[in-house]
Scaffold this motif. Structure first.
Motif, PDB file in Angstrom:
ATOM      1  N   UNK A 124       0.831  -1.203   0.000  1.00  0.00           N
ATOM      2  CA  UNK A 124       0.000   0.000   0.000  1.00  0.00           C
ATOM      3  C   UNK A 124       0.868   1.256   0.000  1.00  0.00           C
ATOM      4  N   UNK A 125       1.953   1.246   0.766  1.00  0.00           N
ATOM      5  CA  UNK A 125       2.844   2.409   0.832  1.00  0.00           C
ATOM      6  C   UNK A 125       3.533   2.652  -0.513  1.00  0.00           C
ATOM      7  N   UNK A 126       3.999   1.564  -1.155  1.00  0.00           N
ATOM      8  CA  UNK A 126       4.644   1.704  -2.474  1.00  0.00           C
ATOM      9  C   UNK A 126       3.656   2.239  -3.504  1.00  0.00           C
ATOM     10  N   UNK A 127       2.426   1.728  -3.460  1.00  0.00           N
ATOM     11  CA  UNK A 127       1.417   2.166  -4.421  1.00  0.00           C
ATOM     12  C   UNK A 127       1.076   3.640  -4.195  1.00  0.00           C
ATOM     13  N   UNK A 128       0.922   4.056  -2.924  1.00  0.00           N
ATOM     14  CA  UNK A 128       0.633   5.459  -2.618  1.00  0.00           C
ATOM     15  C   UNK A 128       1.753   6.372  -3.108  1.00  0.00           C
ATOM     16  N   UNK A 129       2.995   5.936  -2.954  1.00  0.00           N
ATOM     17  CA  UNK A 129       4.127   6.715  -3.434  1.00  0.00           C
ATOM     18  C   UNK A 129       4.106   6.834  -4.958  1.00  0.00           C
ATOM     19  N   UNK A 130       3.802   5.725  -5.628  1.00  0.00           N
ATOM     20  CA  UNK A 130       3.716   5.746  -7.092  1.00  0.00           C
ATOM     21  C   UNK A 130       2.581   6.657  -7.562  1.00  0.00           C
ATOM     22  N   UNK A 131       1.472   6.662  -6.846  1.00  0.00           N
ATOM     23  CA  UNK A 131       0.345   7.532  -7.190  1.00  0.00           C
ATOM     24  C   UNK A 131       0.740   8.999  -7.031  1.00  0.00           C
ATOM     25  N   UNK A 132       1.445   9.316  -5.950  1.00  0.00           N
ATOM     26  CA  UNK A 132       1.881  10.695  -5.729  1.00  0.00           C
ATOM     27  C   UNK A 132       2.847  11.160  -6.821  1.00  0.00           C
ATOM     28  N   UNK A 133       3.760  10.291  -7.238  1.00  0.00           N
ATOM     29  CA  UNK A 133       4.695  10.635  -8.315  1.00  0.00           C
ATOM     30  C   UNK A 133       3.941  10.859  -9.622  1.00  0.00           C
ATOM     31  N   UNK A 134       2.972   9.999  -9.929  1.00  0.00           N
ATOM     32  CA  UNK A 134       2.196  10.144 -11.160  1.00  0.00           C
ATOM     33  C   UNK A 134       1.360  11.428 -11.127  1.00  0.00           C
ATOM     34  N   UNK A 135       0.784  11.756  -9.970  1.00  0.00           N
ATOM     35  CA  UNK A 135       0.007  12.989  -9.840  1.00  0.00           C
ATOM     36  C   UNK A 135       0.903  14.218 -10.041  1.00  0.00           C
ATOM     37  N   UNK A 136       2.127  14.169  -9.527  1.00  0.00           N
ATOM     38  CA  UNK A 136       3.070  15.274  -9.720  1.00  0.00           C
ATOM     39  C   UNK A 136       3.413  15.435 -11.195  1.00  0.00           C
ATOM     40  N   UNK A 137       3.572  14.308 -11.923  1.00  0.00           N
ATOM     41  CA  UNK A 137       3.840  14.371 -13.361  1.00  0.00           C
ATOM     42  C   UNK A 137       2.664  14.989 -14.103  1.00  0.00           C
ATOM     43  N   UNK A 138       1.455  14.613 -13.713  1.00  0.00           N
ATOM     44  CA  UNK A 138       0.261  15.149 -14.361  1.00  0.00           C
ATOM     45  C   UNK A 138       0.168  16.653 -14.126  1.00  0.00           C
ATOM     46  N   UNK A 139       0.441  17.088 -12.900  1.00  0.00           N
ATOM     47  CA  UNK A 139       0.379  18.521 -12.597  1.00  0.00           C
ATOM     48  C   UNK A 139       1.468  19.303 -13.335  1.00  0.00           C
ATOM     49  N   UNK A 140       2.596  18.671 -13.613  1.00  0.00           N
ATOM     50  CA  UNK A 140       3.680  19.340 -14.334  1.00  0.00           C
ATOM     51  C   UNK A 140       3.445  19.338 -15.845  1.00  0.00           C
ATOM     52  N   UNK A 141       2.517  18.526 -16.320  1.00  0.00           N
ATOM     53  CA  UNK A 141       2.258  18.417 -17.750  1.00  0.00           C
ATOM     54  C   UNK A 141       1.389  19.530 -18.287  1.00  0.00           C
TER      55      UNK A 141
END
Length: 128
Positions: free
Chosen positions: A40-57
């Motif tokens: 769950x922690x790894x998945x939450x971290x991956x989600x946060x990284x993907x959300x940051x990429x989306x916001x930077x796009x």
């Protein structure tokens, strides 16, 4: 007829989109082995990284329902700015596409005029 809407990206929308796209497994190190489950922690971290990429796009989505007038969309934009981090907020209007002569472009399948979202630019009227 409702023709105005707010487009842009907020952290909440980016997070929701990231939750839909991030997988719960990762490929295994050895060939032929089944994929490994993320914690769950790894998945939450991956989600946060993907959300940051989306916001930077540059991708934007429709954030609001459709409004009858642009001032309501403007109020929605002001509220969205107050509630959290957002980017590229703009009002768009649904308009018919016209050709060089000003005639509407007709969709060959439906035989109706083609309608698309275009950026809404309010007319600047100077009061004398």
């Amino acid at each position: 007829m409702s023709t105005f809407a707010v487009f842009g990206m907020t952290t909440d929308v980016a997070l929701a989109e990231a939750r839909k796209t991030v997988k719960t497994t990762k490929p295994s190190v050895k060939a032929g082995c089944p994929p490994l489950e993320l914690t769950q922690a790894e998945w939450n971290l991956a989600v946060e990284h993907q959300a940051a990429k989306i916001m930077a796009g540059e991708k934007v989505k429709q954030l609001s329902q459709m409004f009858d007038a642009p001032q309501y969309a403007q109020q929605f934009m002001e509220l969205a700015r107050k509630t959290g981090k957002c980017r590229d907020l703009r009002i768009r209007a649904k308009c018919e596409i016209t050709d060089a002569e000003g005639e509407p472009v007709i969709n060959q399948k439906t035989k109706m005029p083609r309608v698309v979202w275009v950026d809404y630019l309010p007319l600047a009227i100077n009061a004398a």
